[in-house]
Design a protein around this motif. Structure first.
Motif, PDB file in Angstrom:
ATOM      1  N   ASP A 159       0.820  -1.220   0.000  1.00 25.91           N
ATOM      2  CA  ASP A 159       0.000   0.000   0.000  1.00 25.91           C
ATOM      3  C   ASP A 159       0.849   1.263   0.000  1.00 25.91           C
ATOM      4  O   ASP A 159       0.366   2.342  -0.352  1.00 25.91           O
ATOM      5  N   SER A 160       2.117   1.135   0.406  1.00 27.53           N
ATOM      6  CA  SER A 160       3.003   2.304   0.463  1.00 27.53           C
ATOM      7  C   SER A 160       3.672   2.606  -0.872  1.00 27.53           C
ATOM      8  O   SER A 160       4.430   3.570  -0.990  1.00 27.53           O
ATOM      9  N   PHE A 161       3.388   1.777  -1.884  1.00 30.71           N
ATOM     10  CA  PHE A 161       4.026   1.951  -3.189  1.00 30.71           C
ATOM     11  C   PHE A 161       2.949   2.133  -4.267  1.00 30.71           C
ATOM     12  O   PHE A 161       2.334   1.152  -4.710  1.00 30.71           O
ATOM     13  N   PRO A 162       2.716   3.364  -4.670  1.00 32.39           N
ATOM     14  CA  PRO A 162       1.652   3.660  -5.638  1.00 32.39           C
ATOM     15  C   PRO A 162       1.771   2.841  -6.927  1.00 32.39           C
ATOM     16  O   PRO A 162       2.866   2.707  -7.488  1.00 32.39           O
ATOM     17  N   ASP A 163       0.643   2.304  -7.344  1.00 27.84           N
ATOM     18  CA  ASP A 163       0.516   1.585  -8.613  1.00 27.84           C
ATOM     19  C   ASP A 163       1.360   0.304  -8.695  1.00 27.84           C
ATOM     20  O   ASP A 163       1.624  -0.205  -9.796  1.00 27.84           O
ATOM     21  N   LYS A 300      19.646   3.356  -5.479  1.00 30.27           N
ATOM     22  CA  LYS A 300      18.555   4.254  -5.860  1.00 30.27           C
ATOM     23  C   LYS A 300      17.852   4.750  -4.597  1.00 30.27           C
ATOM     24  O   LYS A 300      17.855   4.081  -3.562  1.00 30.27           O
ATOM     25  N   PRO A 301      17.230   5.944  -4.656  1.00 31.91           N
ATOM     26  CA  PRO A 301      16.473   6.468  -3.504  1.00 31.91           C
ATOM     27  C   PRO A 301      15.097   5.814  -3.412  1.00 31.91           C
ATOM     28  O   PRO A 301      14.828   4.794  -4.070  1.00 31.91           O
ATOM     29  N   GLY A 302      14.207   6.412  -2.622  1.00 34.15           N
ATOM     30  CA  GLY A 302      12.860   5.879  -2.459  1.00 34.15           C
ATOM     31  C   GLY A 302      12.067   5.914  -3.753  1.00 34.15           C
ATOM     32  O   GLY A 302      12.385   6.644  -4.695  1.00 34.15           O
ATOM     33  N   ILE A 303      11.006   5.110  -3.797  1.00 34.88           N
ATOM     34  CA  ILE A 303      10.189   4.950  -5.005  1.00 34.88           C
ATOM     35  C   ILE A 303       8.936   5.826  -4.914  1.00 34.88           C
ATOM     36  O   ILE A 303       8.292   5.883  -3.869  1.00 34.88           O
ATOM     37  N   THR A 304       8.598   6.464  -6.022  1.00 36.10           N
ATOM     38  CA  THR A 304       7.374   7.276  -6.065  1.00 36.10           C
ATOM     39  C   THR A 304       6.204   6.512  -6.677  1.00 36.10           C
ATOM     40  O   THR A 304       5.063   6.667  -6.247  1.00 36.10           O
ATOM     41  N   LYS A 305       6.479   5.690  -7.699  1.00 38.16           N
ATOM     42  CA  LYS A 305       5.396   4.927  -8.330  1.00 38.16           C
ATOM     43  C   LYS A 305       5.953   3.826  -9.220  1.00 38.16           C
ATOM     44  O   LYS A 305       7.131   3.847  -9.612  1.00 38.16           O
ATOM     45  N   PHE A 306       5.083   2.891  -9.523  1.00 40.21           N
ATOM     46  CA  PHE A 306       5.400   1.820 -10.474  1.00 40.21           C
ATOM     47  C   PHE A 306       4.550   1.982 -11.734  1.00 40.21           C
ATOM     48  O   PHE A 306       3.476   2.595 -11.705  1.00 40.21           O
ATOM     49  N   THR A 307       5.033   1.415 -12.828  1.00 36.89           N
ATOM     50  CA  THR A 307       4.218   1.239 -14.036  1.00 36.89           C
ATOM     51  C   THR A 307       4.229  -0.258 -14.342  1.00 36.89           C
ATOM     52  O   THR A 307       4.712  -1.054 -13.538  1.00 36.89           O
ATOM     53  N   GLU A 308       3.754  -0.635 -15.488  1.00 34.95           N
ATOM     54  CA  GLU A 308       3.699  -2.050 -15.834  1.00 34.95           C
ATOM     55  C   GLU A 308       5.081  -2.692 -15.911  1.00 34.95           C
ATOM     56  O   GLU A 308       5.250  -3.879 -15.613  1.00 34.95           O
ATOM     57  N   THR A 309       6.078  -1.902 -16.286  1.00 39.95           N
ATOM     58  CA  THR A 309       7.420  -2.472 -16.479  1.00 39.95           C
ATOM     59  C   THR A 309       8.540  -1.670 -15.823  1.00 39.95           C
ATOM     60  O   THR A 309       9.714  -2.008 -15.984  1.00 39.95           O
ATOM     61  N   GLY A 316      13.548  11.668  -9.520  1.00 39.29           N
ATOM     62  CA  GLY A 316      13.106  11.891 -10.887  1.00 39.29           C
ATOM     63  C   GLY A 316      13.599  10.856 -11.882  1.00 39.29           C
ATOM     64  O   GLY A 316      13.175  10.860 -13.043  1.00 39.29           O
ATOM     65  N   THR A 317      14.490   9.978 -11.456  1.00 39.72           N
ATOM     66  CA  THR A 317      15.006   8.954 -12.357  1.00 39.72           C
ATOM     67  C   THR A 317      14.018   7.798 -12.484  1.00 39.72           C
ATOM     68  O   THR A 317      13.073   7.673 -11.698  1.00 39.72           O
ATOM     69  N   LYS A 318      14.277   6.953 -13.481  1.00 40.85           N
ATOM     70  CA  LYS A 318      13.358   5.856 -13.774  1.00 40.85           C
ATOM     71  C   LYS A 318      14.154   4.644 -14.252  1.00 40.85           C
ATOM     72  O   LYS A 318      15.165   4.787 -14.951  1.00 40.85           O
ATOM     73  N   VAL A 319      13.719   3.462 -13.857  1.00 36.29           N
ATOM     74  CA  VAL A 319      14.329   2.220 -14.341  1.00 36.29           C
ATOM     75  C   VAL A 319      13.276   1.462 -15.141  1.00 36.29           C
ATOM     76  O   VAL A 319      12.219   1.100 -14.608  1.00 36.29           O
ATOM     77  N   ASP A 320      13.558   1.219 -16.417  1.00 34.05           N
ATOM     78  CA  ASP A 320      12.613   0.538 -17.306  1.00 34.05           C
ATOM     79  C   ASP A 320      12.949  -0.946 -17.436  1.00 34.05           C
ATOM     80  O   ASP A 320      14.052  -1.397 -17.094  1.00 34.05           O
ATOM     81  N   ASN A 321      11.988  -1.688 -17.946  1.00 35.71           N
ATOM     82  CA  ASN A 321      12.158  -3.105 -18.287  1.00 35.71           C
ATOM     83  C   ASN A 321      12.568  -3.964 -17.087  1.00 35.71           C
ATOM     84  O   ASN A 321      13.403  -4.874 -17.205  1.00 35.71           O
ATOM     85  N   LEU A 322      11.969  -3.664 -15.955  1.00 40.07           N
ATOM     86  CA  LEU A 322      12.217  -4.482 -14.768  1.00 40.07           C
ATOM     87  C   LEU A 322      11.531  -5.836 -14.910  1.00 40.07           C
ATOM     88  O   LEU A 322      10.401  -5.937 -15.381  1.00 40.07           O
TER      89      LEU A 322
END
Length: 539
Positions: A159-163, A300-309, A316-322
């Protein structure tokens, strides 16, 4: 005379020392273990079992063998200084066999419920319901000790990690991790920088295509390899250093701890420097810094949100294709066999007198063993807890009033605020030596250092300046062990033995203090001199 019966829930390190403590006090223990073997957390299984602790195959102890042993049973001299889980399990089995503890354990038996006896107010007894092979049984016991462990029920704060529910890759808790092979070629994100998170990142990066390690806060990290190549805890867990920490100003203690931390490597350079050195318990890992240097692990620092991948971070950084997200977010403590109407457990605020006894319980017949986080060895800590608990149960040391117990909790909360900056969630954290001495003094097992300095100065100096090994708590009092002094004087032989495998002769005779102590003790000694001078001038 009929012996009083004690139920022990769990046959891990806490449960084994609980059985032995009962036998030392002339009590009749019955230990219930849901598995078919002893060892608890240290018993590796290939698959996760419900209601049981779970570890990864490569787990190695964070504390060296001379501090991680039981107080009257030194580890075999050929055992390595830091033990793989299988080796420590072997030690537990040697301990159980030596003291003939196995006959008191009921294996493959689950504790379903623990309730107060109908006449509890007068007899303090408990009714324990168990299940074995589908058959239930109910037994009345005079006392109960809960030794089921604090690393069983995973804390998965989704619940602490949006999406996070949108993420289409694999999500698991570190409890489910066993070996790195299944992550070959995967891009992995690990959330949480504790011992498990650091260990998993260090190991997984040898198979994964890339590992990212996310943490909101920094951490104090120690290497097993300490000064001059000796195990780090030998010079870190000493009475002299602890005395300076407790008597000197907090700022001085923080400065010295930070110096020790950064003497190993500059935490700021690796972007893991803690905001406050005492806010989070230290972790032990020597591989992570080199993995970060090689780019195999990226912090990496704390997470703001997830997407599908992908995952997005607060910078402000992002890691893709996880491919995989592993939550190394710790555990919550639960007791499914215990109704809250019986004992309301609250490990956020604290509810245990001496971190053992429920503060509102009127009869000293129920104890929680091992639900603590010492910066030191857990084995010796649970052992002294069991000794203290069984002597309290027998009425051999004073049972304080309800008001005194509650007042002690308030004082502990103030102390946590002073030391850790917050009391919330820190009720299990203890100062190892201070806590051990407190319980030992209650049962007359604390060594009298001033007396020893006068009557046995070699032993006295080793106890005060040397490593605080568990043998010290068997020198005197109930449970005194005749071999304690010899174990203390020969501990360096057992430390060196597993390293002397080439038949080389020793070049230097060892003095009562190892060379590694000298640079460690010197700054603390200077602080002690300054402290004494300040007190003398003020006086």
């Amino acid at each position: 005379m009929v012996k009083k019966r004690v139920a022990i829930i769990g046959a891990g390190v806490s449960g084994l020392t609980g059985i032995k403590s009962c036998l030392e006090e002339g009590l009749e223990p019955t230990c219930f273990e849901r598995r078919n073997d002893i060892g608890g957390l240290w018993n590796f299984t290939k698959h996760v079992e419900d209601g049981c602790p779970s570890i990864y195959k490569s787990l190695v102890s964070n504390i060296s063998k001379e501090t991680f042993c039981f107080s009257d049973f030194p580890m075999p001299e050929n055992f390595p200084n830091f033990l793989p889980n299988a080796k420590y399990l072997e030690y537990c089995k040697l301990y159980a066999e030596h003291f003939q503890l196995l006959k008191y354990i009921k294996f493959k038996t689950t504790v379903c419920q623990v309730q107060k006896h109908s006449d509890f107010d007068s007899n303090g007894q408990w009714v324990v319901t168990t299940e074995n092979d589908g058959e239930k049984a109910t037994t009345v016991f005079d006392a109960v000790t809960v030794c089921s462990g604090q690393y069983v029920y995973p804390l998965l704060p989704l619940d602490s990690f949006p999406d996070v529910n949108k993420f289409k890759g694999k999500i698991l808790h570190s409890r489910e991790y066993k070996e790195p092979m299944e992550f070959d070629g995967k891009k992995v994100l690990i959330i949480g920088l504790g011992n498990s998170g650091a260990d998993l990142a260090s190991e997984l990066c040898t198979k994964a295509s890339q590992v990212y390690l996310s943490s909101k806060r920094g951490v104090c990290m120690f290497r097993r390899l300490g000064r001059d190549g000796y195990p780090f805890d030998l010079s870190f867990i000493t009475r002299f250093q602890n005395w300076i920490q407790l008597t000197g100003p907090p700022a001085l203690s923080r400065f010295l701890c930070e110096k020790y931390m950064n003497d190993q490597f500059d935490h700021g350079f690796y972007d893991i420097k803690p905001e406050c050195i005492e806010m989070k318990e230290p972790l032990v890992n020597e591989e992570l810094p080199s993995r970060i240097l090689a780019g195999l692990v990226i912090m990496k620092p704390g997470i703001t949100k997830f997407t599908e991948t992908s995952a997005q971070f607060v910078d402000g950084t992002k890691v893709d294709n996880l491919d995989v997200v592993i939550f190394a977010t710790g555990y919550e403590v639960r007791f499914p066999f215990l109704d809250e109407s019986v004992i309301e457990a609250d490990f956020n605020e604290g509810f245990l007198y001496k971190n053992i006894f429920p503060v509102n319980l009127q009869k000293p017949t129920f104890f929680f063993i091992g639900f603590i986080q010492p910066v030191g060895p857990i084995a010796a800590t649970v052992e002294i807890q069991n000794r203290w608990a069984m002597r309290l149960f027998k009425g051999l040391h004073r049972f304080p009033s309800n008001k005194e117990r509650k007042d002690q909790l308030v004082e502990n909360e103030k102390l946590r605020m002073k030391r850790f900056g917050t009391a919330k969630g820190n009720c299990r954290r203890i100062n190892y030596i201070e806590y051990m001495d407190d319980l030992a003094s209650n049962i007359n097992a604390k060594p009298n250092i001033m007396k020893l300095l006068l009557t046995d100065p070699v032993l006295g100096l080793k106890i005060f300046f040397g490593t605080t090994t568990p043998y010290q708590y068997r020198l005197t009092g109930p449970g005194k062990w005749a071999g304690a002094r010899e174990a203390i004087l020969t501990q360096w032989d057992r430390i060196e033995k597993p390293l002397k495998t080439r038949g080389m002769k020793k070049n230097i005779e060892r003095s009562f203090l190892p060379v590694t102590y000298l640079p460690s003790v010197l700054p603390w000694f200077l602080c002690a001199v300054i402290l004494f001078v300040a007190i003398w001038i003020k006086g």
